[in-house]
Write a protein that holds these residues in place. Structure first.
Motif, PDB file in Angstrom:
ATOM      1  N   VAL A   6      31.082  35.654   7.976  1.00 30.91           N
ATOM      2  CA  VAL A   6      32.047  35.424   9.058  1.00 30.91           C
ATOM      3  C   VAL A   6      33.335  34.852   8.477  1.00 30.91           C
ATOM      4  N   ALA A   7      33.214  33.878   7.571  1.00 30.09           N
ATOM      5  CA  ALA A   7      34.406  33.280   6.969  1.00 30.09           C
ATOM      6  C   ALA A   7      35.205  34.312   6.178  1.00 30.09           C
ATOM      7  N   LEU A   8      34.514  35.134   5.411  1.00 30.71           N
ATOM      8  CA  LEU A   8      35.183  36.172   4.632  1.00 30.71           C
ATOM      9  C   LEU A   8      35.895  37.163   5.555  1.00 30.71           C
ATOM     10  N   ALA A   9      35.200  37.598   6.590  1.00 25.14           N
ATOM     11  CA  ALA A   9      35.791  38.563   7.521  1.00 25.14           C
ATOM     12  C   ALA A   9      36.923  37.933   8.326  1.00 25.14           C
ATOM     13  N   PHE A  10      36.771  36.677   8.717  1.00 25.65           N
ATOM     14  CA  PHE A  10      37.839  36.007   9.466  1.00 25.65           C
ATOM     15  C   PHE A  10      39.095  35.886   8.620  1.00 25.65           C
ATOM     16  N   ASP A  11      38.921  35.629   7.334  1.00 22.75           N
ATOM     17  CA  ASP A  11      40.073  35.538   6.443  1.00 22.75           C
ATOM     18  C   ASP A  11      40.835  36.854   6.410  1.00 22.75           C
ATOM     19  N   ARG A  12      40.135  37.952   6.568  1.00 23.57           N
ATOM     20  CA  ARG A  12      40.788  39.265   6.536  1.00 23.57           C
ATOM     21  C   ARG A  12      41.309  39.701   7.904  1.00 23.57           C
ATOM     22  N   ASP A  29      36.170  39.863  15.877  1.00 24.80           N
ATOM     23  CA  ASP A  29      36.074  40.932  14.875  1.00 24.80           C
ATOM     24  C   ASP A  29      35.305  40.457  13.649  1.00 24.80           C
ATOM     25  N   ALA A  30      35.529  39.205  13.242  1.00 26.26           N
ATOM     26  CA  ALA A  30      34.835  38.662  12.079  1.00 26.26           C
ATOM     27  C   ALA A  30      33.324  38.615  12.313  1.00 26.26           C
ATOM     28  N   GLU A  31      32.935  38.179  13.488  1.00 28.02           N
ATOM     29  CA  GLU A  31      31.506  38.127  13.805  1.00 28.02           C
ATOM     30  C   GLU A  31      30.903  39.526  13.861  1.00 28.02           C
ATOM     31  N   ASP A  32      31.642  40.474  14.420  1.00 29.31           N
ATOM     32  CA  ASP A  32      31.162  41.856  14.462  1.00 29.31           C
ATOM     33  C   ASP A  32      30.994  42.425  13.052  1.00 29.31           C
ATOM     34  N   LEU A  33      31.974  42.161  12.191  1.00 28.32           N
ATOM     35  CA  LEU A  33      31.896  42.669  10.817  1.00 28.32           C
ATOM     36  C   LEU A  33      30.750  42.018  10.047  1.00 28.32           C
ATOM     37  N   ALA A  34      30.527  40.732  10.279  1.00 26.73           N
ATOM     38  CA  ALA A  34      29.404  40.052   9.618  1.00 26.73           C
ATOM     39  C   ALA A  34      28.082  40.667  10.058  1.00 26.73           C
ATOM     40  N   ARG A  55      28.229  40.488  -0.370  1.00 30.61           N
ATOM     41  CA  ARG A  55      29.680  40.251  -0.354  1.00 30.61           C
ATOM     42  C   ARG A  55      30.429  41.571  -0.528  1.00 30.61           C
ATOM     43  N   ALA A  56      29.926  42.447  -1.389  1.00 30.74           N
ATOM     44  CA  ALA A  56      30.577  43.747  -1.604  1.00 30.74           C
ATOM     45  C   ALA A  56      30.499  44.614  -0.345  1.00 30.74           C
ATOM     46  N   ILE A  57      29.353  44.602   0.321  1.00 34.06           N
ATOM     47  CA  ILE A  57      29.223  45.357   1.577  1.00 34.06           C
ATOM     48  C   ILE A  57      30.226  44.849   2.597  1.00 34.06           C
ATOM     49  N   ALA A  58      30.312  43.530   2.740  1.00 37.29           N
ATOM     50  CA  ALA A  58      31.248  42.940   3.704  1.00 37.29           C
ATOM     51  C   ALA A  58      32.697  43.257   3.331  1.00 37.29           C
ATOM     52  N   GLY A  59      33.006  43.193   2.055  1.00 35.10           N
ATOM     53  CA  GLY A  59      34.368  43.508   1.605  1.00 35.10           C
ATOM     54  C   GLY A  59      34.755  44.944   1.928  1.00 35.10           C
ATOM     55  N   ASN A  60      33.825  45.871   1.740  1.00 35.13           N
ATOM     56  CA  ASN A  60      34.092  47.278   2.065  1.00 35.13           C
ATOM     57  C   ASN A  60      34.296  47.469   3.566  1.00 35.13           C
ATOM     58  N   LEU A  61      33.480  46.789   4.374  1.00 33.35           N
ATOM     59  CA  LEU A  61      33.639  46.884   5.832  1.00 33.35           C
ATOM     60  C   LEU A  61      34.990  46.311   6.277  1.00 33.35           C
ATOM     61  N   CYS A  62      35.396  45.209   5.669  1.00 29.62           N
ATOM     62  CA  CYS A  62      36.695  44.614   6.014  1.00 29.62           C
ATOM     63  C   CYS A  62      37.839  45.545   5.630  1.00 29.62           C
ATOM     64  N   ALA A  63      37.716  46.201   4.494  1.00 30.28           N
ATOM     65  CA  ALA A  63      38.754  47.145   4.067  1.00 30.28           C
ATOM     66  C   ALA A  63      38.839  48.315   5.040  1.00 30.28           C
ATOM     67  N   THR A  64      37.699  48.806   5.487  1.00 25.80           N
ATOM     68  CA  THR A  64      37.680  49.889   6.475  1.00 25.80           C
ATOM     69  C   THR A  64      38.288  49.411   7.792  1.00 25.80           C
ATOM     70  N   TRP A  65      37.939  48.199   8.214  1.00 21.58           N
ATOM     71  CA  TRP A  65      38.484  47.618   9.452  1.00 21.58           C
ATOM     72  C   TRP A  65      40.010  47.543   9.376  1.00 21.58           C
ATOM     73  N   ALA A  66      40.533  47.140   8.231  1.00 19.10           N
ATOM     74  CA  ALA A  66      41.986  46.974   8.081  1.00 19.10           C
ATOM     75  C   ALA A  66      42.735  48.298   8.208  1.00 19.10           C
TER      76      ALA A  66
END
Length: 193
Positions: free
Chosen positions: A37-43, A49-54, A79-90
């Motif tokens: 959640v923290a990683l996704a919220f930062d992005r 959206d952060a909770e959904d991505l987590a 962490r890599a899975i979450a990073g890829n999802l955040c990149a797609t979200w962006a």
């Protein structure tokens, strides 16, 4: 053991989950959900959206768990899975929110002040180096222990301690400078009247 069960390590839980133990996965997921959640919220800058991505990252990790070769690498893999999802979200287009009613003037002013304060804090956070910001958000906002942050980020605990210390120090300096500047501006406006 004396009356209480030993706490399983992350790797033990992942190995059990790979063997079909859904409860083991739920436990290790609960340990790392705050970091996600923290990683996704930062992005995203949006808690929903952060909770959904987590949640999506955890769902994908559960689906792909058989692909994970080494249980000990679970935090970095997650962490890599979450990073890829955040990149797609962006990269996805955003819809504009429409309001149906006209807000009260006092509500608008209060909301504007709150947004201004949040913007200043967000700017101060964004000015931090990414690694320091992530560690600070995970520890302060998500109340994660240093050891779990270190495992998630793939760094030693002493590195996490240093990042959080430097982040707090820099935030304190930045925000105190901003407060001093605002006070000076306010005093000048009062004397100019």
């Amino acid at each position: 053991m004396t009356g209480s069960a030993a706490i399983a390590s992350d790797a033990e839980l992942v190995e059990r989950a790979q063997s079909g133990d859904a409860e083991a996965f739920a436990e290790v997921a609960a340990r790392y959900r705050p970091a996600l959640v923290a990683l996704a919220f930062d992005r995203t800058r949006n808690l929903d959206d952060a909770e959904d991505l987590a949640q999506e990252a955890l769902a994908r990790a559960f689906e792909r768990l058989p692909e994970l070769a080494h249980a000990a690498s679970f935090p970095a893999w997650l962490r890599a899975i979450a990073g890829n999802l955040c990149a797609t979200w962006a990269r996805r287009p955003r819809a504009l929110a429409l309001t149906e009613t006209e807000p009260d003037r006092a509500d608008v002013v209060a909301a504007a002040i709150a947004r201004c304060e949040q913007r200043e804090i967000a700017r101060a956070l964004q000015a931090l180096p990414t690694a320091n910001r992530h560690a600070l958000l995970m520890h302060v906002w998500c109340d994660m222990p240093y050891e779990r942050i270190a495992a998630f980020l793939g760094v030693p605990v002493t590195t996490v301690e240093g990042r959080i210390f430097r982040a707090r120090l820099r935030l304190r300096r930045t925000l105190m400078t901003k407060v001093t500047t605002l006070r000076s501006r306010h005093r000048k406006e009062l004397t100019d009247e």
